[in-house]
Every structure is written in C-alpha cells, then in structure tokens.
Scaffold this motif. Structure first.
Motif, mmCIF file in Angstrom:
data_model
loop_
_atom_site.group_PDB
_atom_site.id
_atom_site.type_symbol
_atom_site.label_atom_id
_atom_site.label_comp_id
_atom_site.label_asym_id
_atom_site.label_seq_id
_atom_site.Cartn_x
_atom_site.Cartn_y
_atom_site.Cartn_z
ATOM 1 N N TRP A 89 -2.009 -10.715 -2.276
ATOM 2 C CA TRP A 89 -1.265 -9.627 -2.911
ATOM 3 C C TRP A 89 -1.978 -8.277 -2.904
ATOM 4 N N LEU A 90 -3.297 -8.252 -2.719
ATOM 5 C CA LEU A 90 -4.024 -6.981 -2.737
ATOM 6 C C LEU A 90 -4.607 -6.599 -1.382
ATOM 7 N N ILE A 91 -4.662 -7.532 -0.451
ATOM 8 C CA ILE A 91 -5.235 -7.233 0.865
ATOM 9 C C ILE A 91 -4.198 -7.380 1.981
ATOM 10 N N LYS A 92 -3.617 -8.560 2.091
ATOM 11 C CA LYS A 92 -2.777 -8.886 3.249
ATOM 12 C C LYS A 92 -1.594 -7.937 3.467
ATOM 13 N N PRO A 93 -0.789 -7.592 2.452
ATOM 14 C CA PRO A 93 0.347 -6.693 2.731
ATOM 15 C C PRO A 93 -0.092 -5.338 3.273
ATOM 16 N N PHE A 94 -1.200 -4.832 2.770
ATOM 17 C CA PHE A 94 -1.641 -3.486 3.135
ATOM 18 C C PHE A 94 -2.315 -3.462 4.513
ATOM 19 N N THR A 95 -3.061 -4.508 4.852
ATOM 20 C CA THR A 95 -3.640 -4.561 6.191
ATOM 21 C C THR A 95 -2.546 -4.754 7.239
ATOM 22 N N MET A 96 -1.495 -5.526 6.891
ATOM 23 C CA MET A 96 -0.395 -5.712 7.834
ATOM 24 C C MET A 96 0.325 -4.403 8.092
ATOM 25 N N ALA A 97 0.567 -3.632 7.038
ATOM 26 C CA ALA A 97 1.204 -2.327 7.200
ATOM 27 C C ALA A 97 0.328 -1.397 8.033
ATOM 28 N N ALA A 98 -0.979 -1.412 7.756
ATOM 29 C CA ALA A 98 -1.902 -0.539 8.484
ATOM 30 C C ALA A 98 -1.943 -0.897 9.968
ATOM 31 N N LEU A 99 -1.992 -2.195 10.275
ATOM 32 C CA LEU A 99 -2.004 -2.609 11.679
ATOM 33 C C LEU A 99 -0.697 -2.245 12.374
ATOM 34 N N GLY A 100 0.423 -2.441 11.683
ATOM 35 C CA GLY A 100 1.709 -2.090 12.269
ATOM 36 C C GLY A 100 1.784 -0.603 12.607
ATOM 37 N N ILE A 101 1.379 0.225 11.671
ATOM 38 C CA ILE A 101 1.402 1.679 11.893
ATOM 39 C C ILE A 101 0.455 2.059 13.033
ATOM 40 N N PHE A 102 -0.756 1.485 13.027
ATOM 41 C CA PHE A 102 -1.737 1.827 14.054
ATOM 42 C C PHE A 102 -1.234 1.476 15.449
ATOM 43 N N PHE A 103 -0.703 0.261 15.601
ATOM 44 C CA PHE A 103 -0.298 -0.168 16.932
ATOM 45 C C PHE A 103 0.994 0.502 17.402
ATOM 46 N N PHE A 104 1.998 0.583 16.526
ATOM 47 C CA PHE A 104 3.293 1.077 16.993
ATOM 48 C C PHE A 104 3.455 2.594 16.891
ATOM 49 N N GLU A 105 2.587 3.249 16.143
ATOM 50 C CA GLU A 105 2.659 4.706 16.102
ATOM 51 C C GLU A 105 1.517 5.371 16.856
ATOM 52 N N VAL A 106 0.513 4.572 17.272
ATOM 53 C CA VAL A 106 -0.618 5.139 18.012
ATOM 54 C C VAL A 106 -0.782 4.435 19.360
ATOM 55 N N VAL A 107 -1.158 3.162 19.318
ATOM 56 C CA VAL A 107 -1.490 2.442 20.555
ATOM 57 C C VAL A 107 -0.274 2.285 21.464
ATOM 58 N N PHE A 108 0.862 1.865 20.898
ATOM 59 C CA PHE A 108 2.059 1.612 21.707
ATOM 60 C C PHE A 108 3.061 2.765 21.635
ATOM 61 N N ALA A 109 2.627 3.940 21.212
ATOM 62 C CA ALA A 109 3.552 5.051 20.977
ATOM 63 C C ALA A 109 4.358 5.402 22.216
ATOM 64 N N GLY A 110 3.772 5.314 23.391
ATOM 65 C CA GLY A 110 4.499 5.669 24.605
ATOM 66 C C GLY A 110 5.375 4.563 25.148
ATOM 67 N N ARG A 111 5.246 3.366 24.595
ATOM 68 C CA ARG A 111 5.996 2.210 25.114
ATOM 69 C C ARG A 111 7.237 1.873 24.291
ATOM 70 N N SER A 152 12.740 2.074 16.975
ATOM 71 C CA SER A 152 12.370 0.666 17.137
ATOM 72 C C SER A 152 10.996 0.394 16.546
ATOM 73 N N ALA A 153 10.064 1.340 16.729
ATOM 74 C CA ALA A 153 8.715 1.173 16.186
ATOM 75 C C ALA A 153 8.757 1.020 14.679
ATOM 76 N N ARG A 154 9.552 1.851 14.012
ATOM 77 C CA ARG A 154 9.656 1.744 12.549
ATOM 78 C C ARG A 154 10.218 0.397 12.125
ATOM 79 N N GLU A 155 11.173 -0.110 12.894
ATOM 80 C CA GLU A 155 11.760 -1.403 12.547
ATOM 81 C C GLU A 155 10.774 -2.543 12.778
ATOM 82 N N TYR A 156 10.003 -2.482 13.860
ATOM 83 C CA TYR A 156 8.994 -3.513 14.085
ATOM 84 C C TYR A 156 7.950 -3.501 12.968
#
Length: 341
Positions: free
Chosen positions: A83-105, A110-114
């Motif tokens: 409840w204090l770690i997992k939800p927030f790390t998942m959100a952070a990883l999602g934002i990092f990958f789909f708004e930074v790493v995979f931004a051009g793909r 769709s990125a927001r939905e993923y």
C-alpha cells in the motif's frame, strides 16, 4: 499446483490468440457483446469477473484476523509494500516508460491508458493465487491467510482513493462514481458473498466442507478467467493486429516492477531476520496482483476497447512465469535465509 495454475500462461496465450482471431473474423459478434451494458458496466464481463472472484473470496477467513498480533514484522512488510510502495513505483515506471522511453512508439492517448492499466494492477494486491505461491515455498499457511484477509479489508477502503489519486497524477480524469461502483461490485459484494458462504459451510464436525466446495466451483473460476481473456482480446483485436509490439512494450515495465518489488520485500525480510515461512509469502503477496479486479475496474472506467483493459490482461500473461521463477529463487535461497534468521 493443479494443471491450470501450472500452465496458466499457456492457457492465457492460447486464449489471446483465439480472441484476436475471433475479433478479426467476427467483429460484429464482439460489437454485440460490447453493447450489453448498464451504468458503464458491461454485464457479460461483469458476470465472468464475479465467477472468477467469488471462489477466491470464499478462501478469505476473517476469523484469522484475531492472530494479527502474531509475527508483526511479516504483516508490516506485507502492508507497507502493498500500500505504500507498490502502487507508487508502478505509476512511476508506467510514466517513465510510456512518456519517456516509449514516447515515440505510442501515441499520447494510448500511453495514458496503458499507464492507467498498470496503476490498477499496482493498487490491487493478490488475493487468491498467493495461497498457491505460499504453498510452493512451504510458507506458514495460517499466517498467509492473516496477511490476505487484512489486505482484503484494507482494499475495500483504500483501493478507490489510491487509484483515483494516482490516475489523477497521470492526468487521467476518473469518474468517482464509476470507481466506487467498481469497488462495490468486484470487492465488497464478492467478499460479502464469500463470507456468507463460509458461515454456512464452516459448521461443527466437518472442517473440509469449505475446501470441498471451493474445489467444486474452481473450474467455473477458470472458465470465467479464460472467457474474459478471449473477450478482451477480441475487443482489442484490430489494435493488436495493427500494433503487435504493444504487448511487449507493456510487459517490460511490468516485469521490472515484479522483480523489483520482490527484491524490496524479500530483502527487507532477510535484513529484518523474519522467518522464511513468513517472509517468503509476504514478498510473493507484494509481487503478485489481483488482476481480476484490475481487469474489471479498467473495463468499467475506460471501456472494453481501452488500452487500460489491454494492459491489465497483459499482467495476467506476465504474472505466472514471473511468480514461478521467484518461487524457485526463494526455495533455492531458503537455507541462507533461515541461517540468517
């Protein structure tokens, strides 16, 4: 493990292929299924989700909560990680990958939905399969039951606020009414039904009634899960055929999250000298997801054809091989762990 649990990823993969094929060949059929809804809830999927979740909720024994004071370290690890770690790390990883790493793909919508689907997975700690993982590492079965029961009680009150907060952080508008309705439909009602069933079955003289009952209804849960996967990938068929790499893109942050959370929880238990029979299930609970709930809420909030629904189903595909690899690692390191504790 039964045949279903051992090869869950294979069955899911087969159903993904079947769903995509049927969705491509018979799009009209899936349009009809999609139209059967009330108050933003697809009734066909809702029934299948209930069929999946109800047998799991029968296993939750709230009477075990009286033992909450025993081995507090293990429960502390479970609750903090979930409840204090997992939800927030998942959100952070999602934002990092789909708004930074995979931004051009991936396009921004769709990125927001993923990201939303990944967040819903991260906010839903495991309820049922964790009993299987605990058994495979020879964990303390009674204490695992305590951990799961406390988690489920917290989920009733914490799932909606945390999910709404994190979805808001990622600039996704969340209809509170739909989110709360989803919690009632897919957590409160099945939990209450499971509790009522236990009260009826758990009479004097026969302690095996509950186990026999859940064994009889388990095939329906299996069929509900696989049918849901077929439907979801049927609805997503055209998107997947147009962008087949999207499943791999979603799987990458989910894999990193799963192994990362296990390292945090298992390492914490090791350093804190928690007994292996308590620490290993605690780490596995934190790593595993209540993907049935995540799938249902994603459909209610974003729709059957959404990227959020697709992301939650990819979570099903990823989870079992990851969890089996972690079970194997835990069993290999048991002696070192027990020597430490």
């Amino acid at each position: 493990m039964g045949l279903f649990e051992r090869y869950l990823s294979l069955w899911v993969a087969i159903c993904i292929a079947a769903g995509v094929g049927m969705g491509h060949l018979f799009p009209g059929l899936f349009t009809v299924f999609a139209s059967i809804e009330y108050a933003s809830v697809n009734l066909v999927v809702a029934v299948l989700i209930w069929v999946m979740i109800y047998p799991m909720m029968v296993n939750v024994d709230f009477a075990s909560i009286k033992d909450v004071g025993k081995k507090p370290k293990g429960l502390c690890i479970t609750l903090v990680v979930n409840w204090l770690i997992k939800p927030f790390t998942m959100a952070a990883l999602g934002i990092f990958f789909f708004e930074v790493v995979f931004a051009g793909r991936v396009d921004p919508q769709s990125a927001r939905e993923y990201i939303a689907g990944m967040i819903l997975l991260g906010v839903a700690p495991c309820t049922a399969m964790v009993f299987v993982w605990s058994q495979l590492v020879r964990g303390d079965a009674n204490y695992t039951l305590v951990q799961v029961s406390i988690n489920d009680l917290i989920m009733v009150f914490a799932f909606a606020p945390i999910a709404a907060f994190l979805l808001g952080v990622t600039n996704i508008v969340v209809p509170w009414e739909t989110l709360l309705l989803s919690v009632v439909l897919y957590v409160v009602i099945p939990l209450a039904a499971g509790y009522a069933t236990r009260k009826v079955l758990d009479g004097p003289g026969d302690g095996n009634k509950i186990a026999n009952f859940t064994a009889r209804i388990k095939p329906f849960s299996v069929m509900g899960l696989l049918a849901t996967v077929v439907l979801l990938f049927g609805f997503q068929a055209q998107t997947i055929l147009d962008k087949p790499m999207v499943i791999a893109l979603i799987a990458i942050p989910l894999l990193i999250q799963s192994y990362g959370i296990f390292v945090i929880a298992y390492g914490w238990g090791y350093l804190w000298r928690v007994p292996f029979s308590t620490a290993a299930p605690a780490a596995l609970i934190g790593t595993s997801n209540f993907f049935e709930l995540a799938v249902a809420v994603a459909i209610s909030l974003f729709g059957l054809n959404s990227g959020a629904a697709l992301a939650t189903v990819v979570g099903v595909l990823v989870e079992v091989p990851v969890m089996l690899s972690l079970v194997a690692f835990a069993n290999r390191t048991r002696q070192q762990f027990e020597g430490r504790t």
